[in-house]
Write an enzyme that holds these catalytic residues in place. Structure first.
Site, PDB file in Angstrom:
ATOM      1  N   TYR A 183       0.867  -1.181   0.000  1.00 21.72           N
ATOM      2  CA  TYR A 183       0.000   0.000   0.000  1.00 21.72           C
ATOM      3  C   TYR A 183       0.906   1.234   0.000  1.00 21.72           C
ATOM      4  O   TYR A 183       2.072   1.149  -0.382  1.00 21.72           O
ATOM      5  CB  TYR A 183      -0.907  -0.128   1.252  1.00 21.72           C
ATOM      6  CG  TYR A 183      -2.056   0.828   1.330  1.00 21.72           C
ATOM      7  CD1 TYR A 183      -2.960   0.952   0.280  1.00 21.72           C
ATOM      8  CD2 TYR A 183      -2.255   1.614   2.471  1.00 21.72           C
ATOM      9  CE1 TYR A 183      -4.030   1.840   0.366  1.00 21.72           C
ATOM     10  CE2 TYR A 183      -3.319   2.487   2.570  1.00 21.72           C
ATOM     11  CZ  TYR A 183      -4.203   2.597   1.501  1.00 21.72           C
ATOM     12  OH  TYR A 183      -5.253   3.472   1.580  1.00 21.72           O
ATOM     13  N   ARG A 202      -6.360  10.512 -10.698  1.00 22.05           N
ATOM     14  CA  ARG A 202      -5.726  11.168  -9.534  1.00 22.05           C
ATOM     15  C   ARG A 202      -5.210  10.073  -8.616  1.00 22.05           C
ATOM     16  O   ARG A 202      -5.856   9.715  -7.645  1.00 22.05           O
ATOM     17  CB  ARG A 202      -6.777  12.067  -8.829  1.00 22.05           C
ATOM     18  CG  ARG A 202      -6.248  13.076  -7.869  1.00 22.05           C
ATOM     19  CD  ARG A 202      -5.778  12.470  -6.530  1.00 22.05           C
ATOM     20  NE  ARG A 202      -6.813  12.202  -5.558  1.00 22.05           N
ATOM     21  CZ  ARG A 202      -6.809  11.148  -4.732  1.00 22.05           C
ATOM     22  NH1 ARG A 202      -5.854  10.224  -4.779  1.00 22.05           N
ATOM     23  NH2 ARG A 202      -7.782  10.981  -3.871  1.00 22.05           N
ATOM     24  N   LYS A 259      -5.945  -1.849  -2.686  1.00 15.85           N
ATOM     25  CA  LYS A 259      -7.092  -1.612  -1.787  1.00 15.85           C
ATOM     26  C   LYS A 259      -7.821  -2.930  -1.520  1.00 15.85           C
ATOM     27  O   LYS A 259      -8.247  -3.209  -0.401  1.00 15.85           O
ATOM     28  CB  LYS A 259      -8.066  -0.609  -2.408  1.00 15.85           C
ATOM     29  CG  LYS A 259      -7.518   0.809  -2.511  1.00 15.85           C
ATOM     30  CD  LYS A 259      -7.766   1.630  -1.258  1.00 15.85           C
ATOM     31  CE  LYS A 259      -7.128   3.008  -1.358  1.00 15.85           C
ATOM     32  NZ  LYS A 259      -7.275   3.811  -0.157  1.00 15.85           N
ATOM     33  N   GLU A 265     -12.392   4.975  -6.456  1.00 18.42           N
ATOM     34  CA  GLU A 265     -11.084   5.272  -5.873  1.00 18.42           C
ATOM     35  C   GLU A 265     -10.240   6.100  -6.836  1.00 18.42           C
ATOM     36  O   GLU A 265     -10.074   5.735  -8.012  1.00 18.42           O
ATOM     37  CB  GLU A 265     -10.367   3.943  -5.571  1.00 18.42           C
ATOM     38  CG  GLU A 265      -9.144   4.072  -4.717  1.00 18.42           C
ATOM     39  CD  GLU A 265      -9.445   4.411  -3.260  1.00 18.42           C
ATOM     40  OE1 GLU A 265     -10.262   3.710  -2.644  1.00 18.42           O
ATOM     41  OE2 GLU A 265      -8.844   5.370  -2.749  1.00 18.42           O
ATOM     42  N   ASP A 266      -9.700   7.178  -6.340  1.00 17.01           N
ATOM     43  CA  ASP A 266      -8.721   7.970  -7.077  1.00 17.01           C
ATOM     44  C   ASP A 266      -9.199   8.450  -8.453  1.00 17.01           C
ATOM     45  O   ASP A 266      -8.443   8.452  -9.436  1.00 17.01           O
ATOM     46  CB  ASP A 266      -7.377   7.221  -7.154  1.00 17.01           C
ATOM     47  CG  ASP A 266      -6.701   7.162  -5.768  1.00 17.01           C
ATOM     48  OD1 ASP A 266      -7.365   7.519  -4.771  1.00 17.01           O
ATOM     49  OD2 ASP A 266      -5.533   6.765  -5.689  1.00 17.01           O
ATOM     50  N   ASP A 283     -14.138   6.293  -1.509  1.00 18.99           N
ATOM     51  CA  ASP A 283     -13.172   6.158  -0.423  1.00 18.99           C
ATOM     52  C   ASP A 283     -12.464   7.478  -0.133  1.00 18.99           C
ATOM     53  O   ASP A 283     -12.208   7.814   1.020  1.00 18.99           O
ATOM     54  CB  ASP A 283     -12.159   5.098  -0.850  1.00 18.99           C
ATOM     55  CG  ASP A 283     -11.230   4.694   0.256  1.00 18.99           C
ATOM     56  OD1 ASP A 283     -11.646   4.695   1.421  1.00 18.99           O
ATOM     57  OD2 ASP A 283     -10.063   4.370  -0.050  1.00 18.99           O
ATOM     58  N   ASP A 284     -12.144   8.239  -1.179  1.00 19.68           N
ATOM     59  CA  ASP A 284     -11.388   9.483  -0.996  1.00 19.68           C
ATOM     60  C   ASP A 284     -12.235  10.565  -0.341  1.00 19.68           C
ATOM     61  O   ASP A 284     -11.743  11.356   0.457  1.00 19.68           O
ATOM     62  CB  ASP A 284     -10.843   9.958  -2.344  1.00 19.68           C
ATOM     63  CG  ASP A 284      -9.960   8.892  -2.969  1.00 19.68           C
ATOM     64  OD1 ASP A 284      -8.935   8.564  -2.363  1.00 19.68           O
ATOM     65  OD2 ASP A 284     -10.330   8.358  -4.036  1.00 19.68           O
ATOM     66  N   ASN A 287      -0.623  11.613   0.191  1.00 21.45           N
ATOM     67  CA  ASN A 287       0.158  10.416  -0.126  1.00 21.45           C
ATOM     68  C   ASN A 287       0.785  10.549  -1.509  1.00 21.45           C
ATOM     69  O   ASN A 287       0.280  11.294  -2.341  1.00 21.45           O
ATOM     70  CB  ASN A 287      -0.764   9.191  -0.122  1.00 21.45           C
ATOM     71  CG  ASN A 287      -1.362   8.938   1.233  1.00 21.45           C
ATOM     72  OD1 ASN A 287      -0.682   8.986   2.239  1.00 21.45           O
ATOM     73  ND2 ASN A 287      -2.661   8.697   1.269  1.00 21.45           N
ATOM     74  N   ASN A 290      -5.151   7.242   7.645  1.00 17.45           N
ATOM     75  CA  ASN A 290      -5.381   6.729   6.288  1.00 17.45           C
ATOM     76  C   ASN A 290      -6.706   5.993   6.235  1.00 17.45           C
ATOM     77  O   ASN A 290      -7.054   5.261   7.172  1.00 17.45           O
ATOM     78  CB  ASN A 290      -4.233   5.780   5.895  1.00 17.45           C
ATOM     79  CG  ASN A 290      -4.244   5.493   4.415  1.00 17.45           C
ATOM     80  OD1 ASN A 290      -5.166   4.882   3.892  1.00 17.45           O
ATOM     81  ND2 ASN A 290      -3.231   5.970   3.721  1.00 17.45           N
TER      82      ASN A 290
END
Ligand code: NDP
Ligand code: PYR
Ligand code: MG
Length: 585
Positions: free
Chosen positions: A133, A186, A204, A276-277, A299-300, A441, A485
């Site tokens: 991770y 991202r 993840k 995610e992202d 999640d973000d 991160n 996190n």
């Protein structure tokens, strides 16, 4: 048939809904649906069994198993148990000094012997989390084109438009419970990595299993490839994605919509889809659109909000006061920043009965153009508008800190080294114990290091960061930084949704998850300055989070799995996947 098999969470089978053809391991029963897919369930033995990561045990196959499954001669004579295999592998891993080599060794193990991979990860979580991770997964994504060996998830590109349902059927597992999907725009704070973002859903989901106990076979990593605007990747001959600029507008929306519909059609409406992202210009819209029709979670935005709120609730034991008495300043007003801000405002509103518009007023955000203030309203993206308070314009973070005088400073900008010495000193000048969270991160993007936070605040800061930092000795005292996190939240959160058969995610579930996490911080943790419990207890923590989330789902009438189990924590624990080998007859 497996004699000691607990195959993790498989509600369909437990409730008698699965059935179908069983393979020799009694584990991955084929459903009727599988019988019409273009591939067959193999009853592996011999060499094929050693090549099957779900069932391979390597040198741990017993003498009887070697006889019964045509393995004689294919393995050296020694029989090692799983603990010894783990010891050997940990020893080997520690020989690698380069983090990416450790990452690749772990990925090789996952592709060779899945149970051993998860046993290592569960038993050595604090040591191996930074490997599979953040921060190492960030470097892995940057170099994914060079290190790619075998597909670890599904790639759905513009080329698959009109065929996504067929593509989903190419994935060998049928009983999918969680999908983590990215479009790679991202990736952590590293920007647009296009198709190479696949490392994130893969990472993840390995945490979903290791930390939250979901079966590996129930997890599906997906990367949607609509191109990339990363010039370097477009020029890279080893780039593994579509070599075109990103599709946007209707073309993007149609591909995403086809994917969302195909998922529901193929896996049913209780499959959890974790976004995610994604870049924020798509993330908020996708979440708002699909939260009405699908079980979706960003999640973000949401997971990060829940983990930070938990840290803040816990920190009150150290810094004093109630949440409503604190003042919050964010550097970064995107998914993470505004997501966290909104959940803090919601929690304060619930605690004080004050309207949200009021509780938002003690929360301030700075973006790349400076403090978000009312005079900027016209030009602000919609998710920033609620945070445009009355104040004169301020450009620099340091000036904003001096003017707002926050008690809590949160970095969610994706830009490293932005919490300068002056910023930390200013925080320390008007707070006895400034709370500083550098969430960005990977480590290279962290707003400051743990050492900087403790040194510049003369040991007074309470500090946590998105990527891990080692403990720091300052003035003869050891300071242990926490890791703020979302990995603390999403595995247990997802487990809670799935074990209750939740049909939608509700903000109250995020608050329930925060409370459960905050409640796991012990006096011993506080004594070290920690506002999060250590990851080594993560499965217990996840069980508590899952139980709180499930309880909220039942309370809100959003749970479909009835009757409600009486002891939700115990139930969550009983659902968790165990990586211990099974015996084969
Ligand atoms: N610890 C954790 O669990 C998590 C950490 N993160 C991390 O948070 C970071 C941000 O993620 P996310 O919110 O999704 O990203 P977004 O792109 O949505 O938001 C980034 C924000 O930072 C602002 N920003 C960028 N550069 C600067 C600068 N130099 N000064 C001030 N503000 C700046 C942007 O401003 P503008 O809007 O003007 O462009 C934007 O508001 C990433 O590094 C990510 O890894 C994210 C999720 C979870
Ligand atoms: C942790 C996480 O989700 C991120 O940095 O994007
Ligand atoms: Mg993320």
């Amino acid at each position: 048939m497996a004699s000691n098999g607990v195959s993790g969470l498989d509600m369909e089978k437990k409730s008698g809904g699965g059935g179908g053809v069983e393979d020799i391991y009694g584990e991955d029963s084929a459903t009727e649906d599988q019988l019409v897919t273009p591939w067959t369930v193999s009853v592996a033995s011999g060499y094929t069994l050693l090549r099957d990561p779900h069932h391979n045990k390597g040198l741990a196959f017993t003498e009887n198993e070697r006889d019964a499954h045509y393995l004689r001669g294919l393995l050296p004579p020694a029989v090692l148990n799983q603990d010894l295999q783990e010891k050997r592998l940990m020893h080997n891993l520690r020989q690698y000094k380069v983090p990416l080599q450790r990452y690749m060794a772990m990925m090789d193990l996952q592709e060779r012997n899945e149970r051993l991979f998860y046993k290592l990860l569960i038993d050595n979580v604090e040591e191996l989390l930074p490997v599979v991770y953040t921060p190492t997964v960030g470097e892995a994504c940057q170099k994914y084109g060079s290190i790619f060996r075998r597909p670890q998830g599904l790639y759905i590109s513009l080329k698959e438009k009109g065929k996504i349902l067929e593509v989903l059927k190419n994935w060998p597992e049928r009983s999918i419970q969680v999908i983590v999907v990215t479009d790679g725009e991202r990736i952590l704070g590293l920007g647009d990595l296009g198709c190479q973002g696949m490392g994130i859903p893969v990472g993840k989901l390995s945490l979903y299993t290791a930390l939250g106990g979901l079966r590996p076979s129930a997890c599906l990593p997906v990367t949607i490839d609509v191109g990339t605007n990363n010039e370097q990747l477009l020029k890279d001959e080893f780039y593994i994605g579509l070599k075109q600029r990103r599709a946007t507008g209707q073309e993007y929306a149609e591909l995403l919509h086809e994917f969302m519909c195909a998922v529901k059609q193929n896996y049913g409406e209780r499959v959890l889809i974790q976004f995610e992202d994604f870049a924020n210009h798509n993330a908020f819209e996708l979440l708002a659109k699909y939260s009405k029709t699908h079980l979706v979670f960003n999640d973000d935005i949401q997971g990060t909000a829940s983990v930070v709120l938990a840290g803040l609730i816990a920190s009150l034991k150290l810094v004093g006061g109630s949440l409503a008495e604190h003042t919050f300043l964010f550097l970064g007003a995107g998914e993470a920043g505004t997501g966290i801000a909104e959940l803090i405002a919601l929690e304060i509103s619930k605690q004080t009965k004050a309207p949200l518009e009021e509780t938002r007023k003690k929360i301030w955000l700075v973006d790349s153009k400076g403090l978000i203030v009312h005079s900027r309203m016209e030009s602000l993206q919609h998710f920033k508008k609620p945070w445009a308070h009355d104040h004169e314009p301020i450009r620099a973070l340091l000036d904003a800190v001096k003017s707002i005088k926050p008690t809590v400073l949160i970095g969610s900008s994706g830009v490293g080294k932005t919490f300068t010495k002056e910023v930390v000193e200013a925080m320390t000048s008007f707070n006895k114990k400034p709370l500083i969270l550098a969430l960005s991160n990977p480590t290279s993007q962290s707003e400051c290091t743990a050492e900087e936070a403790y040194t510049w605040s003369k040991g007074r800061a309470i500090f946590a960061s998105g990527s891990p930092f080692d403990p720091v000795e300052y003035n003869g005292k050891l300071f242990v930084p926490g890791q703020a996190n979302n990995a603390y939240i999403f595995p247990g959160f997802g487990l809670g949704l799935i074990m209750s058969g939740a049909i939608r995610v509700h903000d109250d579930m995020l608050l329930a998850a925060s409370e459960a996490l905050a409640a796991q911080v012990t006096q011993e943790n506080y004594d070290k300055g920690l506002i999060y419990p250590p990851f080594c207890n993560i499965r217990k923590i996840s069980a508590h989070i899952a139980a709180n989330v499930a309880a909220k789902a039942y309370q809100l009438g959003l749970a479909s799995r009835l009757p409600r189990p009486e002891h939700l924590v115990k139930y969550a624990e009983s659902c968790m996947y165990s990586p211990v080998y099974r015996s084969y007859r």
